[in-house]
Design a protein around this motif. Sequence first.
Motif, PDB file in Angstrom:
ATOM      1  N   GLU A 161       0.821  -1.208   0.000  1.00 16.07           N
ATOM      2  CA  GLU A 161       0.000   0.000   0.000  1.00 16.07           C
ATOM      3  C   GLU A 161       0.860   1.265   0.000  1.00 16.07           C
ATOM      4  OE1 GLU A 161      -3.233   0.345  -0.499  1.00 16.07           O
ATOM      5  OE2 GLU A 161      -3.217  -1.818  -0.863  1.00 16.07           O
ATOM      6  N   THR A 162       1.875   1.305   0.861  1.00 15.95           N
ATOM      7  CA  THR A 162       2.746   2.475   0.878  1.00 15.95           C
ATOM      8  C   THR A 162       3.486   2.620  -0.438  1.00 15.95           C
ATOM      9  OG1 THR A 162       3.042   2.284   3.276  1.00 15.95           O
ATOM     10  CG2 THR A 162       4.656   3.602   2.074  1.00 15.95           C
ATOM     11  N   ALA A 163       3.967   1.502  -0.993  1.00 10.38           N
ATOM     12  CA  ALA A 163       4.660   1.545  -2.280  1.00 10.38           C
ATOM     13  C   ALA A 163       3.736   2.054  -3.378  1.00 10.38           C
ATOM     14  CB  ALA A 163       5.200   0.163  -2.631  1.00 10.38           C
ATOM     15  N   ARG A 164       2.479   1.640  -3.334  1.00 17.34           N
ATOM     16  CA  ARG A 164       1.509   2.100  -4.337  1.00 17.34           C
ATOM     17  C   ARG A 164       1.296   3.601  -4.220  1.00 17.34           C
ATOM     18  NH1 ARG A 164      -2.021  -1.311  -3.253  1.00 17.34           N
ATOM     19  NH2 ARG A 164      -1.463  -2.832  -4.860  1.00 17.34           N
ATOM     20  N   LYS A 165       1.257   4.109  -2.979  1.00 20.95           N
ATOM     21  CA  LYS A 165       1.103   5.546  -2.763  1.00 20.95           C
ATOM     22  C   LYS A 165       2.323   6.309  -3.287  1.00 20.95           C
ATOM     23  CE  LYS A 165       1.717   7.043   1.428  1.00 20.95           C
ATOM     24  NZ  LYS A 165       1.498   7.318   2.866  1.00 20.95           N
ATOM     25  N   LEU A 166       3.499   5.726  -3.096  1.00 18.60           N
ATOM     26  CA  LEU A 166       4.730   6.393  -3.491  1.00 18.60           C
ATOM     27  C   LEU A 166       4.988   6.339  -4.988  1.00 18.60           C
ATOM     28  CD1 LEU A 166       7.076   5.056  -0.669  1.00 18.60           C
ATOM     29  CD2 LEU A 166       6.203   7.394  -0.885  1.00 18.60           C
ATOM     30  N   ALA A 167       4.667   5.206  -5.613  1.00 13.75           N
ATOM     31  CA  ALA A 167       5.091   5.006  -7.006  1.00 13.75           C
ATOM     32  C   ALA A 167       4.030   4.414  -7.911  1.00 13.75           C
ATOM     33  CB  ALA A 167       6.329   4.111  -7.033  1.00 13.75           C
ATOM     34  N   GLY A 168       3.034   3.729  -7.378  1.00 12.59           N
ATOM     35  CA  GLY A 168       2.034   3.081  -8.207  1.00 12.59           C
ATOM     36  C   GLY A 168       2.071   1.577  -8.056  1.00 12.59           C
ATOM     37  N   ALA A 169       1.373   0.893  -8.952  1.00 11.62           N
ATOM     38  CA  ALA A 169       1.287  -0.565  -8.891  1.00 11.62           C
ATOM     39  C   ALA A 169       2.620  -1.209  -9.271  1.00 11.62           C
ATOM     40  CB  ALA A 169       0.190  -1.059  -9.821  1.00 11.62           C
ATOM     41  N   ARG A 170       2.795  -2.449  -8.847  1.00 15.96           N
ATOM     42  CA  ARG A 170       3.977  -3.269  -9.131  1.00 15.96           C
ATOM     43  C   ARG A 170       5.251  -2.724  -8.476  1.00 15.96           C
ATOM     44  NH1 ARG A 170       2.911  -7.336 -12.943  1.00 15.96           N
ATOM     45  NH2 ARG A 170       1.154  -6.932 -14.334  1.00 15.96           N
ATOM     46  N   PHE A 171       5.090  -2.144  -7.308  1.00 19.56           N
ATOM     47  CA  PHE A 171       6.226  -1.778  -6.473  1.00 19.56           C
ATOM     48  C   PHE A 171       5.959  -2.319  -5.077  1.00 19.56           C
ATOM     49  CE2 PHE A 171       6.409   1.400  -9.812  1.00 19.56           C
ATOM     50  CZ  PHE A 171       7.765   1.494 -10.081  1.00 19.56           C
ATOM     51  N   MET A 172       7.019  -2.448  -4.269  1.00 15.40           N
ATOM     52  CA  MET A 172       6.860  -2.931  -2.900  1.00 15.40           C
ATOM     53  C   MET A 172       7.770  -2.138  -1.977  1.00 15.40           C
ATOM     54  SD  MET A 172       9.121  -6.402  -2.664  1.00 15.40           S
ATOM     55  CE  MET A 172      10.900  -6.365  -3.000  1.00 15.40           C
ATOM     56  N   MET A 173       7.430  -2.197  -0.694  1.00 17.36           N
ATOM     57  CA  MET A 173       8.281  -1.651   0.355  1.00 17.36           C
ATOM     58  C   MET A 173       8.456  -2.730   1.401  1.00 17.36           C
ATOM     59  SD  MET A 173       7.823   1.980   2.296  1.00 17.36           S
ATOM     60  CE  MET A 173       9.064   2.613   3.412  1.00 17.36           C
ATOM     61  N   LEU A 174       9.670  -2.861   1.934  1.00 18.99           N
ATOM     62  CA  LEU A 174       9.954  -3.840   2.982  1.00 18.99           C
ATOM     63  C   LEU A 174      10.378  -3.092   4.240  1.00 18.99           C
ATOM     64  CD1 LEU A 174      12.085  -6.418   0.936  1.00 18.99           C
ATOM     65  CD2 LEU A 174       9.644  -6.568   1.473  1.00 18.99           C
ATOM     66  N   ARG A 175       9.970  -3.622   5.392  1.00 17.97           N
ATOM     67  CA  ARG A 175      10.306  -3.000   6.667  1.00 17.97           C
ATOM     68  C   ARG A 175      10.899  -4.046   7.620  1.00 17.97           C
ATOM     69  NH1 ARG A 175       7.283   1.918   6.937  1.00 17.97           N
ATOM     70  NH2 ARG A 175       5.494   1.956   5.514  1.00 17.97           N
TER      71      ARG A 175
END
Length: 446
Positions: A161-175
């Motif tokens: 969800e955060t990745a989608r907000k930052l860049a759009g679909a087909r991205f991810m963020m890891l924590r």
Amino acid sequence: MLDPNQLRKDLPSVTQALAVRGIDFDVERFNQLEARRKSVQVETEALQARRNAISRLIGQLKSKGEDASEEMAESQQIPARLKELEQDLAAVQGELNDWLMTIPNLPHDSVPTGKDENDNVEQRRWLPPGMATDERGLPQPLAFSPRDHVAVGEPLGLDFETARKLAGARFMMLRGSLARLHRALTQFMLDLQTGEHGYTECYTPYIVNSATLFGTGQLPKFKDDMFWVTKGGEGSMPDEDQDSADDLYLISTSEITLAGSVRDTIVPLQDLPLRLTAHTPCFRSEAGSGGKDVRGMIRQHQFDKVEMVQVVHPDNSYQALEEMTGHAETVLQRLGLPYRVILLCGGDMGFGAAKTYDIEVWLPAQDTWREISSVSNCEAFQARRMQARYRPEKGKPEYLHTLNGSGLAVGRTLVAVLENYQQEDGSVVIPEVLRPYMGGAEAIRP
């Protein structure tokens, strides 16, 4: 690029080889271009011979005190016509080269004929010691209903969800621990390839020019699969019908930079083989993928990969192909992940490959094998485009052979670890080989 001399000498075998890939080579077009080239060369050679003959005749006439004005007038007309022929020859050769840039490599004799992945041939399987198989011969299912990597990963720090907000679909963020596990995989792969397999670690640009991409075969055919970088403007893209020397692109794999490092180079024989590896992010537009693998980390616009490239003497490239495949397999064996090795058929191979092995890892939630590495021998296909050569002990420089392979795709390896090492309580056991990179932790938990 295909060897034009091979086309001229043995066109039937070339067309037959391309048919293994499902390519119907336009023989008529090639013959027309060849006829034009030969016509220009014949006239050029005839004019050059006539020019030399006239020059001698003028000398003879002048030595005798005779009139040479007619011969001199003729000789003055020849350079202009030779210039026209030179331009005609450049145009024909340019048209041929531009066309050949769009034709894939010839498959090796051992490559099976086929249209798609259904015609690929399994070579072998590897299962961790003690792992049982079911009635289908596949890895034994987990003792509980497996969840896919998204369901396993989101409580651990996988954030779409955060990745989608930052860049759009087909991205991810890891924590948190999941981000550290991703980094641990990368470090482990690099340490293995450099420490045990003899690769030199490199740090390469993530942005390259169009000449580099033409050399390794991404351009012109796969332009729409690349992310283009523009200098200035409102985020416009380069003209689709042109390729400026100033056009820049995000790399889709560090094969581009590692193999491209020998462009316009004559490598000393004693320096071969070159074994190069790099960890980079990779950027792909996934043009044409449609709704395929929309869920999760399998098909992303940005992902990390540890790449292996070898630049070798032509006599050794198929030995190197088997060796590199083994280097990728070792990563999975050390991680304890079940996999199989597939020989790709002609119709499923990449553009520049003469022979390719895919390595597919087992994903229990999908109950199937998924590609995690592809290892290819490009023979001289890239080297001819790049003018990458070596100097033999005797004779003129000759084209090198280049090979590339994933060692491995980090995101897909993380997917495989999450699915294969998941526990019923939502935790994930860390493979033993990764624990030193994780501060000694044995598992990560929600």
